[in-house]
Design a protein around this motif. Structure first.
Motif, PDB file in Angstrom:
ATOM      1  N   GLY A  22       0.932  -1.116  -0.114  1.00  0.00           N
ATOM      2  CA  GLY A  22       0.179   0.245   0.074  1.00  0.00           C
ATOM      3  C   GLY A  22       0.860   1.210  -0.048  1.00  0.00           C
ATOM      4  O   GLY A  22       0.625   2.382  -0.525  1.00  0.00           O
ATOM      5  N   ILE A  23       1.985   1.322   0.449  1.00  0.00           N
ATOM      6  CA  ILE A  23       2.960   2.461   0.644  1.00  0.00           C
ATOM      7  C   ILE A  23       3.666   2.671  -0.497  1.00  0.00           C
ATOM      8  O   ILE A  23       3.929   3.823  -1.001  1.00  0.00           O
ATOM      9  CB  ILE A  23       3.927   2.310   2.063  1.00  0.00           C
ATOM     10  CG1 ILE A  23       3.057   2.337   3.322  1.00  0.00           C
ATOM     11  CG2 ILE A  23       4.679   3.552   1.735  1.00  0.00           C
ATOM     12  CD1 ILE A  23       3.586   1.898   4.374  1.00  0.00           C
ATOM     13  N   TYR A  26       0.988   0.516  -6.105  1.00  0.00           N
ATOM     14  CA  TYR A  26      -0.046   1.219  -6.364  1.00  0.00           C
ATOM     15  C   TYR A  26      -0.954  -0.126  -6.337  1.00  0.00           C
ATOM     16  O   TYR A  26      -1.080  -1.124  -6.614  1.00  0.00           O
ATOM     17  CB  TYR A  26      -0.203   1.431  -7.938  1.00  0.00           C
ATOM     18  CG  TYR A  26      -1.599   1.964  -8.302  1.00  0.00           C
ATOM     19  CD1 TYR A  26      -2.535   2.862  -7.869  1.00  0.00           C
ATOM     20  CD2 TYR A  26      -2.337   0.993  -9.363  1.00  0.00           C
ATOM     21  CE1 TYR A  26      -3.683   3.144  -8.351  1.00  0.00           C
ATOM     22  CE2 TYR A  26      -3.646   1.129  -9.647  1.00  0.00           C
ATOM     23  CZ  TYR A  26      -4.172   2.345  -9.233  1.00  0.00           C
ATOM     24  OH  TYR A  26      -5.521   2.544  -9.790  1.00  0.00           O
ATOM     25  N   GLU A  32      -8.417  -3.910  -4.504  1.00  0.00           N
ATOM     26  CA  GLU A  32      -8.550  -4.379  -3.024  1.00  0.00           C
ATOM     27  C   GLU A  32      -9.843  -5.013  -2.531  1.00  0.00           C
ATOM     28  O   GLU A  32      -9.707  -5.706  -1.634  1.00  0.00           O
ATOM     29  CB  GLU A  32      -8.267  -2.747  -2.369  1.00  0.00           C
ATOM     30  CG  GLU A  32      -8.293  -2.799  -0.790  1.00  0.00           C
ATOM     31  CD  GLU A  32      -8.001  -1.249  -0.315  1.00  0.00           C
ATOM     32  OE1 GLU A  32      -8.570  -1.021   0.916  1.00  0.00           O
ATOM     33  OE2 GLU A  32      -7.923  -0.559  -1.135  1.00  0.00           O
ATOM     34  N   LYS A 141      -2.131   2.735   2.693  1.00  0.00           N
ATOM     35  CA  LYS A 141      -2.104   3.746   1.625  1.00  0.00           C
ATOM     36  C   LYS A 141      -2.864   4.926   2.129  1.00  0.00           C
ATOM     37  O   LYS A 141      -2.308   6.040   1.801  1.00  0.00           O
ATOM     38  CB  LYS A 141      -2.954   3.008   0.464  1.00  0.00           C
ATOM     39  CG  LYS A 141      -3.224   3.895  -0.568  1.00  0.00           C
ATOM     40  CD  LYS A 141      -3.994   3.370  -1.844  1.00  0.00           C
ATOM     41  CE  LYS A 141      -5.183   2.939  -1.410  1.00  0.00           C
ATOM     42  NZ  LYS A 141      -6.117   2.532  -2.754  1.00  0.00           N
ATOM     43  N   GLU A 142      -4.086   4.951   2.978  1.00  0.00           N
ATOM     44  CA  GLU A 142      -4.588   5.981   3.388  1.00  0.00           C
ATOM     45  C   GLU A 142      -3.942   6.603   4.409  1.00  0.00           C
ATOM     46  O   GLU A 142      -3.847   7.878   4.598  1.00  0.00           O
ATOM     47  CB  GLU A 142      -6.002   5.543   4.049  1.00  0.00           C
ATOM     48  CG  GLU A 142      -7.069   4.931   2.960  1.00  0.00           C
ATOM     49  CD  GLU A 142      -8.562   4.437   3.691  1.00  0.00           C
ATOM     50  OE1 GLU A 142      -8.465   4.698   4.722  1.00  0.00           O
ATOM     51  OE2 GLU A 142      -9.161   4.000   3.010  1.00  0.00           O
ATOM     52  N   GLN A 145      -1.150   9.121   3.418  1.00  0.00           N
ATOM     53  CA  GLN A 145      -1.438  10.456   2.933  1.00  0.00           C
ATOM     54  C   GLN A 145      -1.243  11.684   3.891  1.00  0.00           C
ATOM     55  O   GLN A 145      -1.083  12.614   3.551  1.00  0.00           O
ATOM     56  CB  GLN A 145      -2.817  10.472   2.458  1.00  0.00           C
ATOM     57  CG  GLN A 145      -3.280   9.491   1.429  1.00  0.00           C
ATOM     58  CD  GLN A 145      -4.819   9.362   1.226  1.00  0.00           C
ATOM     59  OE1 GLN A 145      -5.376  10.038   1.662  1.00  0.00           O
ATOM     60  NE2 GLN A 145      -4.989   8.624   0.043  1.00  0.00           N
ATOM     61  N   LYS A 149       6.326   7.689   5.281  1.00  0.00           N
ATOM     62  CA  LYS A 149       6.005   6.261   4.808  1.00  0.00           C
ATOM     63  C   LYS A 149       6.655   5.278   6.010  1.00  0.00           C
ATOM     64  O   LYS A 149       6.197   4.494   6.309  1.00  0.00           O
ATOM     65  CB  LYS A 149       6.767   5.933   3.559  1.00  0.00           C
ATOM     66  CG  LYS A 149       6.119   6.618   2.357  1.00  0.00           C
ATOM     67  CD  LYS A 149       6.753   6.348   1.258  1.00  0.00           C
ATOM     68  CE  LYS A 149       6.008   7.065  -0.154  1.00  0.00           C
ATOM     69  NZ  LYS A 149       6.687   6.728  -1.439  1.00  0.00           N
TER      70      LYS A 149
END
Length: 233
Positions: A22-23, A26, A32, A141-142, A145, A149
């Protein structure tokens, strides 16, 4: 004991693999959602075949019903309290939410491994692995933001370690428990897993993947059946 450690760390390792995915790479939302629904379908079968059915052989349907319901109620209350009091914006809230979602699955895995070989819990371990992978990927991933990381990956690494230790400790502490009490714990864990599927897994899968969620869930169910058959041989 070695088998338990290996299985638990492999399953928890999916959190690290998913977080890295996720980090640093893509992850399409449709993929997902499909993977989450696939894992959810597999976990339904695994909770029934690896937790509830073995408990039925040791106790009555009334006791099974009561402890499954208790597990679902406790998880639901805990989930509500975490969401209302900690939220998902603070680091502590994120860690609490992630850990709470993983506790039922890891408890179930630790209990299922008592007196069993790795192939006997193949369906449950495989289902949890599939569940951890997209959950960690989407969550990381969320989180990335609003955080670095390194911070995000460190949070998931700490969670994976915490859940692994909890599963192994639970396995050791419960190894000498009487069969009827172990059956109750299995049912409690199953109820919590089912509640987490209903409140966290399937709603998210539908939001991400929409109408193919049903297909993915059915495929996950069949996958768990196949792994169970393999484990029974």
């Amino acid at each position: 004991m070695l088998t338990t450690i290996v299985v638990v760390f492999v399953v928890s390792g999916a959190l690290l693999l998913g977080a890295a995915w996720g980090i640093f790479w893509y992850l399409p939302k449709q993929l997902e959602g499909f993977l989450i629904a696939l894992a959810g379908g597999a976990l339904i079968v695994s909770a029934l075949s690896e937790l509830i059915e073995p408990a039925l052989a040791k106790t009555s349907l009334l006791w099974v019903t009561g402890f499954v319901a208790a597990g679902a109620v406790v998880f639901t209350i805990a989930d509500k309290l975490v969401g209302e009091n900690l939220g998902e914006k603070s680091g502590g809230g994120l860690l609490a939410s992630i850990t709470l979602d993983g506790i039922p699955e890891n408890l179930a895995l630790g209990v299922a491994l008592i007196g069993a070989g790795p192939m006997q819990v193949a369906a449950l371990a495989g289902s949890i692995f599939l569940s951890n992978l997209p959950e960690a990927a989407g969550g990381a991933k969320e989180m990335a933001q609003n955080r670095s990381k390194g911070q995000v990956f460190g949070l998931w690494a700490a969670t994976a370690l915490l859940l692994s230790v909890a599963a192994i400790a639970g396995n050791l502490l419960l190894a000498g428990v009487a069969p009827e009490y172990l059956a109750a714990i299995r049912c409690f864990a199953a109820g919590a897993v089912i509640a987490s599927l209903a409140t966290a897994v399937f709603p998210k899968a539908y939001r991400e993947e929409s109408y193919t969620t049903g297909l993915a869930t059915a495929l996950g169910l069949l996958l768990a059946l196949a792994l169970g058959e393999l484990g029974g041989k």
